[in-house]
Design a protein around this motif. Sequence first.
Motif, PDB file in Angstrom:
ATOM      1  N   TRP A 161      26.681 107.529 -51.862  1.00  0.00           N
ATOM      2  CA  TRP A 161      25.422 107.921 -51.241  1.00  0.00           C
ATOM      3  C   TRP A 161      25.675 108.907 -50.108  1.00  0.00           C
ATOM      4  CZ3 TRP A 161      20.605 107.759 -52.691  1.00  0.00           C
ATOM      5  CH2 TRP A 161      19.593 108.003 -51.771  1.00  0.00           C
ATOM      6  N   LYS A 162      24.999 110.048 -50.162  1.00  0.00           N
ATOM      7  CA  LYS A 162      25.050 111.042 -49.096  1.00  0.00           C
ATOM      8  C   LYS A 162      23.869 110.787 -48.157  1.00  0.00           C
ATOM      9  CE  LYS A 162      27.176 114.523 -48.875  1.00  0.00           C
ATOM     10  NZ  LYS A 162      28.357 114.920 -48.073  1.00  0.00           N
ATOM     11  N   CYS A 163      24.180 110.466 -46.896  1.00  0.00           N
ATOM     12  CA  CYS A 163      23.139 110.123 -45.941  1.00  0.00           C
ATOM     13  C   CYS A 163      22.224 111.315 -45.690  1.00  0.00           C
ATOM     14  CB  CYS A 163      23.766 109.650 -44.623  1.00  0.00           C
ATOM     15  SG  CYS A 163      22.547 109.315 -43.338  1.00  0.00           S
ATOM     16  N   ARG A 164      20.931 111.134 -45.957  1.00  0.00           N
ATOM     17  CA  ARG A 164      19.966 112.204 -45.755  1.00  0.00           C
ATOM     18  C   ARG A 164      19.485 112.280 -44.305  1.00  0.00           C
ATOM     19  NH1 ARG A 164      16.164 110.657 -50.848  1.00  0.00           N
ATOM     20  NH2 ARG A 164      16.142 108.733 -49.622  1.00  0.00           N
ATOM     21  N   LEU A 165      19.648 111.160 -43.554  1.00  0.00           N
ATOM     22  CA  LEU A 165      19.263 111.193 -42.152  1.00  0.00           C
ATOM     23  C   LEU A 165      20.213 112.069 -41.345  1.00  0.00           C
ATOM     24  CD1 LEU A 165      18.241 107.486 -41.430  1.00  0.00           C
ATOM     25  CD2 LEU A 165      16.873 109.365 -42.327  1.00  0.00           C
ATOM     26  N   PHE A 198      23.170 102.624 -41.377  1.00  0.00           N
ATOM     27  CA  PHE A 198      21.739 102.765 -41.161  1.00  0.00           C
ATOM     28  C   PHE A 198      21.172 101.736 -40.183  1.00  0.00           C
ATOM     29  CE2 PHE A 198      22.306 104.662 -45.442  1.00  0.00           C
ATOM     30  CZ  PHE A 198      21.911 105.943 -45.110  1.00  0.00           C
ATOM     31  N   LEU A 199      21.826 100.577 -40.053  1.00  0.00           N
ATOM     32  CA  LEU A 199      21.308  99.549 -39.162  1.00  0.00           C
ATOM     33  C   LEU A 199      21.900  99.632 -37.765  1.00  0.00           C
ATOM     34  CD1 LEU A 199      21.276  96.507 -41.625  1.00  0.00           C
ATOM     35  CD2 LEU A 199      19.452  98.145 -41.129  1.00  0.00           C
ATOM     36  N   ASP A 200      23.131 100.179 -37.654  1.00  0.00           N
ATOM     37  CA  ASP A 200      23.786 100.346 -36.358  1.00  0.00           C
ATOM     38  C   ASP A 200      23.519 101.720 -35.754  1.00  0.00           C
ATOM     39  OD1 ASP A 200      25.005  98.260 -35.132  1.00  0.00           O
ATOM     40  OD2 ASP A 200      26.944  98.499 -36.078  1.00  0.00           O
ATOM     41  N   MET A 201      23.378 102.729 -36.608  1.00  0.00           N
ATOM     42  CA  MET A 201      23.301 104.113 -36.148  1.00  0.00           C
ATOM     43  C   MET A 201      21.914 104.703 -36.416  1.00  0.00           C
ATOM     44  SD  MET A 201      27.022 105.429 -37.488  1.00  0.00           S
ATOM     45  CE  MET A 201      28.484 104.413 -37.264  1.00  0.00           C
ATOM     46  N   HIS A 202      21.818 106.012 -36.201  1.00  0.00           N
ATOM     47  CA  HIS A 202      20.569 106.758 -36.420  1.00  0.00           C
ATOM     48  C   HIS A 202      19.406 106.146 -35.640  1.00  0.00           C
ATOM     49  CE1 HIS A 202      21.922 109.803 -39.147  1.00  0.00           C
ATOM     50  NE2 HIS A 202      22.482 108.912 -39.942  1.00  0.00           N
ATOM     51  N   THR A 203      19.678 105.820 -34.371  1.00  0.00           N
ATOM     52  CA  THR A 203      18.622 105.241 -33.537  1.00  0.00           C
ATOM     53  C   THR A 203      17.560 106.270 -33.171  1.00  0.00           C
ATOM     54  OG1 THR A 203      20.052 105.656 -31.601  1.00  0.00           O
ATOM     55  CG2 THR A 203      20.127 103.455 -32.584  1.00  0.00           C
ATOM     56  N   GLU A 204      17.812 107.560 -33.479  1.00  0.00           N
ATOM     57  CA  GLU A 204      16.774 108.564 -33.238  1.00  0.00           C
ATOM     58  C   GLU A 204      15.624 108.418 -34.240  1.00  0.00           C
ATOM     59  OE1 GLU A 204      19.145 110.085 -36.561  1.00  0.00           O
ATOM     60  OE2 GLU A 204      19.697 109.256 -34.596  1.00  0.00           O
ATOM     61  N   PRO A 207      12.847 102.282 -36.908  1.00  0.00           N
ATOM     62  CA  PRO A 207      13.447 101.243 -37.763  1.00  0.00           C
ATOM     63  C   PRO A 207      12.966 101.299 -39.204  1.00  0.00           C
ATOM     64  CG  PRO A 207      12.866 100.310 -35.638  1.00  0.00           C
ATOM     65  CD  PRO A 207      12.325 101.709 -35.650  1.00  0.00           C
ATOM     66  N   ASN A 208      11.673 101.594 -39.411  1.00  0.00           N
ATOM     67  CA  ASN A 208      11.184 101.626 -40.790  1.00  0.00           C
ATOM     68  C   ASN A 208      11.783 102.795 -41.574  1.00  0.00           C
ATOM     69  OD1 ASN A 208       9.398 103.299 -39.054  1.00  0.00           O
ATOM     70  ND2 ASN A 208       8.408 103.785 -40.976  1.00  0.00           N
ATOM     71  N   GLU A 209      12.065 103.930 -40.891  1.00  0.00           N
ATOM     72  CA  GLU A 209      12.696 105.067 -41.561  1.00  0.00           C
ATOM     73  C   GLU A 209      14.130 104.732 -41.961  1.00  0.00           C
ATOM     74  OE1 GLU A 209      10.610 108.952 -39.541  1.00  0.00           O
ATOM     75  OE2 GLU A 209      12.042 107.849 -38.307  1.00  0.00           O
ATOM     76  N   ARG A 210      14.833 104.020 -41.100  1.00  0.00           N
ATOM     77  CA  ARG A 210      16.213 103.622 -41.405  1.00  0.00           C
ATOM     78  C   ARG A 210      16.240 102.612 -42.553  1.00  0.00           C
ATOM     79  NH1 ARG A 210      17.451 101.899 -35.399  1.00  0.00           N
ATOM     80  NH2 ARG A 210      19.453 101.140 -36.203  1.00  0.00           N
ATOM     81  N   CYS A 211      15.262 101.694 -42.561  1.00  0.00           N
ATOM     82  CA  CYS A 211      15.180 100.721 -43.657  1.00  0.00           C
ATOM     83  C   CYS A 211      14.886 101.421 -44.983  1.00  0.00           C
ATOM     84  CB  CYS A 211      14.108  99.681 -43.359  1.00  0.00           C
ATOM     85  SG  CYS A 211      14.560  98.462 -42.095  1.00  0.00           S
ATOM     86  N   GLU A 212      13.983 102.404 -44.953  1.00  0.00           N
ATOM     87  CA  GLU A 212      13.638 103.120 -46.186  1.00  0.00           C
ATOM     88  C   GLU A 212      14.842 103.866 -46.745  1.00  0.00           C
ATOM     89  OE1 GLU A 212      10.385 105.618 -45.171  1.00  0.00           O
ATOM     90  OE2 GLU A 212       8.978 103.960 -44.864  1.00  0.00           O
ATOM     91  N   GLU A 213      15.631 104.498 -45.858  1.00  0.00           N
ATOM     92  CA  GLU A 213      16.816 105.223 -46.338  1.00  0.00           C
ATOM     93  C   GLU A 213      17.869 104.253 -46.862  1.00  0.00           C
ATOM     94  OE1 GLU A 213      19.295 108.671 -47.012  1.00  0.00           O
ATOM     95  OE2 GLU A 213      17.152 108.218 -46.912  1.00  0.00           O
ATOM     96  N   LEU A 214      18.048 103.111 -46.190  1.00  0.00           N
ATOM     97  CA  LEU A 214      18.979 102.099 -46.684  1.00  0.00           C
ATOM     98  C   LEU A 214      18.506 101.555 -48.024  1.00  0.00           C
ATOM     99  CD1 LEU A 214      21.404 100.226 -46.391  1.00  0.00           C
ATOM    100  CD2 LEU A 214      19.986  98.703 -44.991  1.00  0.00           C
ATOM    101  N   GLY A 215      17.204 101.336 -48.180  1.00  0.00           N
ATOM    102  CA  GLY A 215      16.673 100.868 -49.456  1.00  0.00           C
ATOM    103  C   GLY A 215      16.922 101.858 -50.570  1.00  0.00           C
ATOM    104  N   ALA A 216      16.772 103.166 -50.270  1.00  0.00           N
ATOM    105  CA  ALA A 216      17.052 104.189 -51.276  1.00  0.00           C
ATOM    106  C   ALA A 216      18.527 104.189 -51.654  1.00  0.00           C
ATOM    107  CB  ALA A 216      16.636 105.560 -50.747  1.00  0.00           C
ATOM    108  N   ALA A 217      19.403 104.011 -50.655  1.00  0.00           N
ATOM    109  CA  ALA A 217      20.847 103.991 -50.926  1.00  0.00           C
ATOM    110  C   ALA A 217      21.223 102.799 -51.807  1.00  0.00           C
ATOM    111  CB  ALA A 217      21.625 103.950 -49.612  1.00  0.00           C
ATOM    112  N   LEU A 218      20.678 101.626 -51.515  1.00  0.00           N
ATOM    113  CA  LEU A 218      21.014 100.427 -52.294  1.00  0.00           C
ATOM    114  C   LEU A 218      20.371 100.460 -53.679  1.00  0.00           C
ATOM    115  CD1 LEU A 218      20.761  97.664 -49.535  1.00  0.00           C
ATOM    116  CD2 LEU A 218      22.799  98.841 -50.380  1.00  0.00           C
ATOM    117  N   ALA A 219      19.191 101.068 -53.797  1.00  0.00           N
ATOM    118  CA  ALA A 219      18.568 101.207 -55.120  1.00  0.00           C
ATOM    119  C   ALA A 219      19.421 102.103 -56.008  1.00  0.00           C
ATOM    120  CB  ALA A 219      17.154 101.786 -54.982  1.00  0.00           C
ATOM    121  N   HIS A 220      20.028 103.131 -55.423  1.00  0.00           N
ATOM    122  CA  HIS A 220      20.895 104.037 -56.179  1.00  0.00           C
ATOM    123  C   HIS A 220      22.244 103.382 -56.483  1.00  0.00           C
ATOM    124  CE1 HIS A 220      22.142 108.025 -57.578  1.00  0.00           C
ATOM    125  NE2 HIS A 220      23.295 107.816 -56.960  1.00  0.00           N
ATOM    126  N   ASN A 221      22.610 102.357 -55.704  1.00  0.00           N
ATOM    127  CA  ASN A 221      23.905 101.676 -55.862  1.00  0.00           C
ATOM    128  C   ASN A 221      23.677 100.175 -56.052  1.00  0.00           C
ATOM    129  OD1 ASN A 221      26.116 103.858 -55.072  1.00  0.00           O
ATOM    130  ND2 ASN A 221      24.420 104.103 -53.630  1.00  0.00           N
TER     131      ASN A 221
END
Length: 278
Positions: A161-165, A198-204, A207-221
């Motif tokens: 997964w390539k982090c889009r954030l 996604f849960l430790d970093m990207h505090t800029e 929280p819901n944006e970080r959860c959505e990106e983590l969900g996309a990463a886990l759905a792909h993996n």
Amino acid sequence: MSPVYAANGSLDPRSLNYESSDLNEITRRQMNEDISAYRYDLDFCRNQLAAPDLTAQETRTLQIRILDCGHNIRHCQHRIQQLDVQARSAALVPAGGYRSQQNYRAAGSAPRAGGAKRPRISKIEGEEDENGRVGGGNGEADMVIDMNGASTVSIQRLGFWKCRLCTSQKYLDSGSNRVPSAPCKWPLKDVSKMLNHFLDMHTEHAPNERCEELGAALAHNRGPFEYWLTRTRSQELDDMSVIDDLIHTLQSGTLPEALRGLNRAANAFPNTVSGIKR
């Protein structure tokens, strides 16, 4: 509401209208959506594999991904067949919303004779089969065998997964105090690293944006996520639809409570419901 397809070929969950309270109907629909997404990914990997300038490592990664997509498609098809059998036998799980994995084991799983658990058989470390898949010891792939000795699904430890954030304008404009300090140079492969990233970093990001990106990463993996739950964290999941529930909860912008006890970063993650940190 007509379905909207995302860039990876999967259905955008926000475009779906789950008015039905029948858990089996929802699960069957989700499995069909996953099959469409995996087939899109399979076609993409096959097209990439035909490129003339691939390195040996890139070729190897694509081959493993193709195998993983095929196994995931078969897993979804097997799950749909199980739902059809349950419907015919009138042994449906009672309708309801999200439940913890303990309730899934108690109410949603079929009893096994004598309480016997499904044996999990791994290949010897470093051994390759005829398709070039590496066996259990190094975590590349692991074969699950049911009580009849038939292969049901193959999962692997590492994903992609390539982090889009890390490339978002919000992150690039956040200044020198941003975390991580520099954009992620290499793809995230280990599920634990995905969670921590996604849960430790990207505090800029909210929280819901970080959860959505983590969900996309886990759905792909999904395969590596299943490996992390069942092997790394030793969770006994008799009903694999729990994994889909966790992913869909993340994609909706909320951290599932079930993850808080399995990961340090998840336990410290801000509660997106109450707005406070646990």
